[in-house]
Design a protein around this motif. Structure first.
Motif, mmCIF file in Angstrom:
data_model
loop_
_atom_site.group_PDB
_atom_site.id
_atom_site.type_symbol
_atom_site.label_atom_id
_atom_site.label_comp_id
_atom_site.label_asym_id
_atom_site.label_seq_id
_atom_site.Cartn_x
_atom_site.Cartn_y
_atom_site.Cartn_z
ATOM 1 N N GLU A 74 12.161 -3.204 -3.600
ATOM 2 C CA GLU A 74 12.867 -1.991 -3.182
ATOM 3 C C GLU A 74 14.208 -2.317 -2.535
ATOM 4 O OE1 GLU A 74 9.854 -0.183 -0.730
ATOM 5 O OE2 GLU A 74 9.155 1.081 -2.391
ATOM 6 N N LEU A 75 14.278 -3.451 -1.845
ATOM 7 C CA LEU A 75 15.532 -3.884 -1.226
ATOM 8 C C LEU A 75 16.502 -4.485 -2.248
ATOM 9 C CD1 LEU A 75 14.146 -5.517 2.049
ATOM 10 C CD2 LEU A 75 15.426 -3.360 1.837
ATOM 11 N N GLY A 76 16.004 -4.802 -3.440
ATOM 12 C CA GLY A 76 16.852 -5.351 -4.488
ATOM 13 C C GLY A 76 17.087 -6.847 -4.395
ATOM 14 N N ASN A 77 16.187 -7.578 -3.716
ATOM 15 C CA ASN A 77 16.331 -9.034 -3.635
ATOM 16 C C ASN A 77 16.430 -9.632 -5.037
ATOM 17 O OD1 ASN A 77 15.806 -8.395 -0.988
ATOM 18 N ND2 ASN A 77 14.237 -9.952 -0.713
ATOM 19 N N GLN A 78 17.256 -10.660 -5.187
ATOM 20 C CA GLN A 78 17.447 -11.288 -6.491
ATOM 21 C C GLN A 78 16.171 -11.944 -7.001
ATOM 22 O OE1 GLN A 78 20.169 -11.061 -8.449
ATOM 23 N NE2 GLN A 78 19.095 -12.203 -10.021
ATOM 24 N N ASN A 79 15.521 -12.729 -6.161
ATOM 25 C CA ASN A 79 14.260 -13.378 -6.505
ATOM 26 C C ASN A 79 13.201 -12.916 -5.515
ATOM 27 O OD1 ASN A 79 15.394 -14.971 -8.602
ATOM 28 N ND2 ASN A 79 16.186 -16.376 -7.070
ATOM 29 N N VAL A 80 12.046 -12.564 -6.035
ATOM 30 C CA VAL A 80 10.973 -12.038 -5.205
ATOM 31 C C VAL A 80 9.721 -12.880 -5.438
ATOM 32 C CG1 VAL A 80 9.474 -10.048 -4.837
ATOM 33 C CG2 VAL A 80 11.916 -9.704 -5.242
ATOM 34 N N ASP A 81 9.123 -13.345 -4.339
ATOM 35 C CA ASP A 81 7.865 -14.068 -4.444
ATOM 36 C C ASP A 81 7.023 -13.779 -3.212
ATOM 37 O OD1 ASP A 81 8.999 -15.568 -2.409
ATOM 38 O OD2 ASP A 81 8.875 -17.474 -3.465
ATOM 39 N N ASN A 82 5.911 -14.472 -3.086
ATOM 40 C CA ASN A 82 5.006 -14.280 -1.962
ATOM 41 C C ASN A 82 5.173 -15.429 -0.969
ATOM 42 O OD1 ASN A 82 3.015 -12.908 -0.520
ATOM 43 N ND2 ASN A 82 1.356 -14.082 -1.469
ATOM 44 N N GLU A 83 6.423 -15.739 -0.652
ATOM 45 C CA GLU A 83 6.740 -16.804 0.314
ATOM 46 C C GLU A 83 6.106 -18.136 -0.074
ATOM 47 O OE1 GLU A 83 9.014 -16.171 2.563
ATOM 48 O OE2 GLU A 83 9.027 -14.039 2.061
ATOM 49 N N GLY A 84 6.054 -18.410 -1.376
ATOM 50 C CA GLY A 84 5.523 -19.674 -1.862
ATOM 51 C C GLY A 84 4.023 -19.697 -2.090
#
Length: 87
Positions: free
Chosen positions: A28-38
């Protein structure tokens, strides 16, 4: 109103997982890469991640599976590049 993201998994483990909420917030914030903190995500939620990626214009990438329960995941924001018009 059309449903954008359907929670397809009714298993008890789904309700205990909070990783989707964190990942959805990043999308929703539009982050370029999204993951579960590794950390991997619950494999039962794979279709939910695919639906969210489609809705927010990300490409989902799934990798290694552990214990038939967890899968590595990253979503990459789709971008389009327009070439400038030369006169």
């Amino acid at each position: 109103m059309k449903l954008a993201i359907k929670f397809t998994d009714g298993s008890p483990s789904f309700t205990h997982g909070v990783e989707f909420g964190r990942i959805l917030q990043k999308m929703e914030l539009g982050n370029q890469n999204v993951d579960n903190e590794g950390f991997p995500v619950r494999i039962e939620n794979k279709q939910v991640y695919i639906s969210a990626c489609k809705y927010y214009n990300y490409t989902p990438v799934f990798g290694d599976v552990w214990f038939n329960e967890w899968v590595s995941f990253i979503a990459i924001k789709n971008t389009s590049f327009e070439l400038p018009v030369l006169n």
